[in-house]
Every structure is written in structure tokens, then in C-alpha cells.
Design a protein around this motif. Sequence first.
Motif, PDB file in Angstrom:
ATOM      1  N   ILE A 252      -3.321   4.722  -2.940  1.00 26.31           N
ATOM      2  CA  ILE A 252      -4.200   5.697  -2.686  1.00 26.31           C
ATOM      3  C   ILE A 252      -4.173   6.760  -1.719  1.00 26.31           C
TER       4      ILE A 252
ATOM      5  N   ASN B  19      -6.695   6.967   4.402  1.00 29.51           N
ATOM      6  CA  ASN B  19      -8.010   7.036   5.350  1.00 29.51           C
ATOM      7  C   ASN B  19      -7.909   5.467   6.057  1.00 29.51           C
TER       8      ASN B  19
ATOM      9  N   GLN C 224      -7.461   7.508  -7.368  1.00 29.15           N
ATOM     10  CA  GLN C 224      -6.736   6.305  -6.904  1.00 29.15           C
ATOM     11  C   GLN C 224      -6.627   4.949  -7.235  1.00 29.15           C
TER      12      GLN C 224
ATOM     13  N   ALA D 126     -11.069   4.711   7.593  1.00 22.45           N
ATOM     14  CA  ALA D 126     -11.694   3.703   6.992  1.00 22.45           C
ATOM     15  C   ALA D 126     -11.924   2.541   6.126  1.00 22.45           C
ATOM     16  N   THR D 127     -10.426   2.964   5.634  1.00 15.95           N
ATOM     17  CA  THR D 127      -9.931   1.829   4.731  1.00 15.95           C
ATOM     18  C   THR D 127      -8.407   0.814   5.197  1.00 15.95           C
ATOM     19  N   ALA D 128      -7.975   1.506   6.249  1.00 15.07           N
ATOM     20  CA  ALA D 128      -6.476   1.163   6.597  1.00 15.07           C
ATOM     21  C   ALA D 128      -6.944   0.291   7.080  1.00 15.07           C
ATOM     22  N   ARG D 129      -8.000  -0.551   8.039  1.00 18.00           N
ATOM     23  CA  ARG D 129      -8.119  -1.834   8.376  1.00 18.00           C
ATOM     24  C   ARG D 129      -8.311  -3.118   7.827  1.00 18.00           C
ATOM     25  N   SER D 130      -8.490  -2.592   6.841  1.00 14.28           N
ATOM     26  CA  SER D 130      -8.685  -3.653   5.410  1.00 14.28           C
ATOM     27  C   SER D 130      -7.740  -3.858   4.444  1.00 14.28           C
ATOM     28  N   TRP D 131      -6.217  -2.699   4.667  1.00 11.50           N
ATOM     29  CA  TRP D 131      -4.855  -4.084   4.236  1.00 11.50           C
ATOM     30  C   TRP D 131      -3.893  -4.511   4.669  1.00 11.50           C
TER      31      TRP D 131
ATOM     32  N   ILE E  38       0.634  -1.089   0.122  1.00 12.11           N
ATOM     33  CA  ILE E  38       0.425   0.414  -0.060  1.00 12.11           C
ATOM     34  C   ILE E  38       1.042   1.241  -0.133  1.00 12.11           C
TER      35      ILE E  38
ATOM     36  N   LYS F 266      -0.835  -0.343  -5.158  1.00 13.69           N
ATOM     37  CA  LYS F 266      -1.536  -0.657  -4.378  1.00 13.69           C
ATOM     38  C   LYS F 266      -1.552   1.609  -4.086  1.00 13.69           C
TER      39      LYS F 266
END
Length: 594
Positions: free
Chosen positions: A197, A200, A178, A202-207, A30, A195
Motif C-alpha cells: 500500500i 499514508n 493498492q 491517515a491509515t498508519a494508526r490502524s496498521w 505492511i 499488504k
Amino acid sequence: MLWERQAGKSSTMAEFALYEMLERRDRTVIYGSASLLLAQEITLKTAIRANQTIAQQVESDAAVLKQFADTAQSMIDAEGPRPALLQPPAKLVVPAAAPCQGRKKKSHLEMNGRWDLSWPDADDVSDEPDLEQSEERAEPQVQFKTYDASTGKEIIGGYGASAKNISAASFAELFSQQRLEFRVYHSTTSYSRTKVIAPNIATARSWSGTVLLDEVAFIRNLRELMTALLPVISTDKQFKLILSTTPPEFDDTHYSFELLAPPPEIKFEPHPEGNWYMSESGVRVHRADAFDTALAGKKIFDLKTGVEITPQEAFSRAPNKDGHRIAHWLTWMLGGSAACDLLRLRTAQERGAGQSQNFQINSDADMVTGLNWLASAFVPQGEATARQVPRVGLGFDVATTTKGKSNPSVLSVMEEHGPEWIVRARFIWKTRDPEVANQRLSSILDTIERCGIRPRGLAQDATNERYYAEQNRTLFRRRLPVILVVASQAVDKPGLDKPTNWKEYLGNQLVAKLDDNNLTLPPDEYTRTDYRLVMKDRGKFVCEPNDQGMHGDCFDADKLAGHALTTRSSRLSVEALECMRQMVRETHTARVVG
């Protein structure tokens, strides 16, 4: 990476992404670009401080990545048939056993026409390539390609007549949206990817994978982002988290200041490989200021004459000296809108080690632990003379909801010793049941009274919970004076230069104690974070809640406890109450004798 501006941070981060993709099959990297946050969240004023508009910032970063995408395949080809053994940009890695400051690095290396700063010791195997994996890679040639992530269409890559490429403008558009994805194909069915991007929360926990964050001083919610990222990164020892930045400009409230600033006693000598140091938060930082980069080969030219000049000459000709110190000398300058000075706060907390404590109350057992500690902190009854009994004030900041986030209730127990205020203990809890809160208040009062101490008063915030505050005044007034404080009410005090209210008056009173080095605080991170959330905006105290619901509640409880100690009505009420009790005792004695 703490590097001066225009020193190649973004391109080095891209090269590290390439190394990760080459080394690990099916690895996701990321690449979080703060300039994408500029376009989404951060005001234009922030970008202007960096002498760029938002569009210019995005275009600049896109240009760096476009050059990387155009040249990555040639970099791989130059390594020969074993590109998996490509050396990492090891200035980003320091062996665990290596000293951080003044550490001798290997000789300066040129890399694609750019200067490089440092490389790890030969015996550092923490990031050695997986040789078994390398042997398994039977493909004669690793391919680097750039894709539009939204469509899966290849936009840069290939050879000869089939080679694909797009214009810089189209590339910048994909970057801003992005939609960029870099891939390294190890075979026709296996590839690693990067990737690009916006970082954020909001999306960091899914990285999942290695995370590279560029220009973290521009990430407004860096603390919350790090909180979300660390559990993800720690799930695999091969995952890495690499940050790059220059210091924030006149904003010592930004989390990068706390995370990356060097200890004040460290002095840096110019070195072509830069310098390593350990920040006070325990983060290893590679530092390269204008003097280091000049020795490494980076040139500076005068804007008017075009003549090459030295870093010192560049500073002398810079119109904004402080800005130049930050951007090129990497000076961490105190400033910004924080109400509480960071260095003074650190001193107050260091003094509180061993004598001040915060207690997070999540159960009755937590409450018992806190009460036992409080009892041991006070001088027990029968072991002290009247002169040794401390003056104690209590401050109660009641839980509220701000911007959809529930804030905790905080009860501060403060002692006064001459001019000094000592926050002896704080009890922090979240509950919607006022009976539970009152039972906890009562148990704290019981503990203090058993130590032979009668508090001077309890100051409670009544701004939003006036009915509950009135109930508490009725409930506890037999035990101590209860002072209700409405933040917006005007203050009528002699000697005030201008009209003010209780919020500003009590806030200024607490900050003055801190500035005068007459405040002792618990040494925990919770206190530091809470106090640093409080800002000064045109003379007024303001505070935005963080993701944990913290809202300067410790600061508010402490200022209320100080008010309980200093308000004249509190002292008169205590003295009057004591006189009444003495009269009752004397009357009772007279009746018994008679």
C-alpha cells in the motif's frame, strides 16, 4: 537500509517480508511503497529528479514485486521441508551489542543471483525463529500465493495445470491500485500476509505488525508518519520497522536527513559487506554505496561502449556530478529551500545547552516551573552591577489558525550581549482566552522586573489580531514600550536594496544572526523542528503547518524579540520614560526638602 540506486533495495525488502511471513503465523506485514505516493501526492517534478516519470517509477517497482511473486515459491521449496528456518535478509538486523562502523560481517553470500551484503553474528538470537512454532507446523509444504485484496481472488500461485499467473501489465495495475496481497499459507486455515500500500498518515494508526517502508526520502510527511507508526510498532517486541532509501536530493529539510544522516566525523572505507553506523538520531543504518556494491559484485557498464567501468569512472562520466554523489555515493548534501541552515542551527542549539529553555505551558504548574527557571537564569537584583544587567527584548507571536490547524502562542525572552542574541526562554501555550494569555504575559514581566531588569520592549505580531494587539499596547504601555508589527507593512530603512515588508526584513535579520554564529537557541527538538519548517521561496519566507499545528511560531517570536532589542523607537521610548521617572523623583524630593 541506505543503499545506492539500483542496488536491490525493493527486492530485499520483499524478501524480508517473505521471511516475516514464514517465521510468524498469522503475521501481517505492511509494505509501504513511496512510488504509490508519487502517483497520489507528490508532484511530477519530484519523480523527474529521480530521472523517471511517475508511471515509470510505478512500473519499475511493480516489476520487482512481480519477479518476487513469481519466484517466492521456488525460494521456499529450495529450503526443503523446513522453510521456517529460512535465513532473514540479516543485513537489515544488527545485534544491539555490535559496533556500528567497521563491524566485520560474515562472508559474502550469493542469493538468487544477486549480491548480499551482510549477515548477523551467529550468537545474535534477537531474530531466531520460534522453534516451538516451527515444530508445530505439521504441513509438509508451505504455499506462497498472491491475491487481489479487493476481490480475494488468487492471481499467482499453485502448481502444474492449476497454476495461476497474470501479465506484468495487470500486475502493475493492481500494484498502482493498492490491491496486492502476498500470502504464505502455513495450513489451509492459517496464513500470514503482506499488504502492498501507499504509506499514508491517515491509515498508519490502524496498521499492526511489521512495517517496511521503501524509499522514505520520497515520503513528504515522513516525520508525521513516524510519529503515527512508533506507538503501533512498540506494542509487540517482535514487530519491526525497516526503512530503505537513498539520501534526498538537495533537500536537507526532509526528515530522513535528520533521522538517518551519519555524524559528520565518520569516514567510510569500501567493503563488500557495506558499513553499519549509528545516525545522530540513534538509528542503526546499513550503508552500501557504489564502491561497496562494486566489491560485492555489482557491475557498472559505460552507456556508449558497454565496457565495464569502475565507480570512479562512472562518476567522471556522469553529466550531473552532484546528483551522482547523492544517488550512488550516498552523500548527504545540504541545500533545498530551508531558511535556516541545518549545521548552523545545530551549533546554535548546542551552545544553548544549559542556558536556554523551552517551556510548554499546559497548566499553572507549568507556568510556575518556567518562571522559577527564568528567575534563576537572570542575575538577581543586588548581586550585579549596572554593567552586568542584560538587555532584554520580548517577542510575542499570537496564536492563529492556519489551514484548519490551531497554532500555539509563543513568548520569546531574548538577551543581547554585544552582537550575540541569546533566546533565554520561550513560553509556549494554546488558549482561546485572552485574559489567560495576558496574565501569563504579566507574570513573565513581573519575574523579569524582580530580577532588576527592565525589558527594552515587547514586539507583538498584529497581522491577524490587531484589536487584541491594541488592547495589549494599552494594557502594558505603563511597563514597557509595546511595538505592534504588521507583517505585510512596508519597511522604510536606509540601505535597503529593494522594497520589503516586516515579515521578510525581520526574518532575514534573525537568519543573519544564525548564519553569523551569533544566535543561541534552546537545544530541544521542538525548536529544531519549528525553525526547519520555515522555507525560503523566491526570497519570501513561507511556512506550512505540520500535523501538530507548529507553524514557525518560535522563529516568529524570536525575530520579534530581536526587533524589540534593535528598533530605535524602542530605545528612545525607554530612555524618555526613564527621564520622566527621574524628573518625577527629583520633583518629589525637592518638595519634601522644601
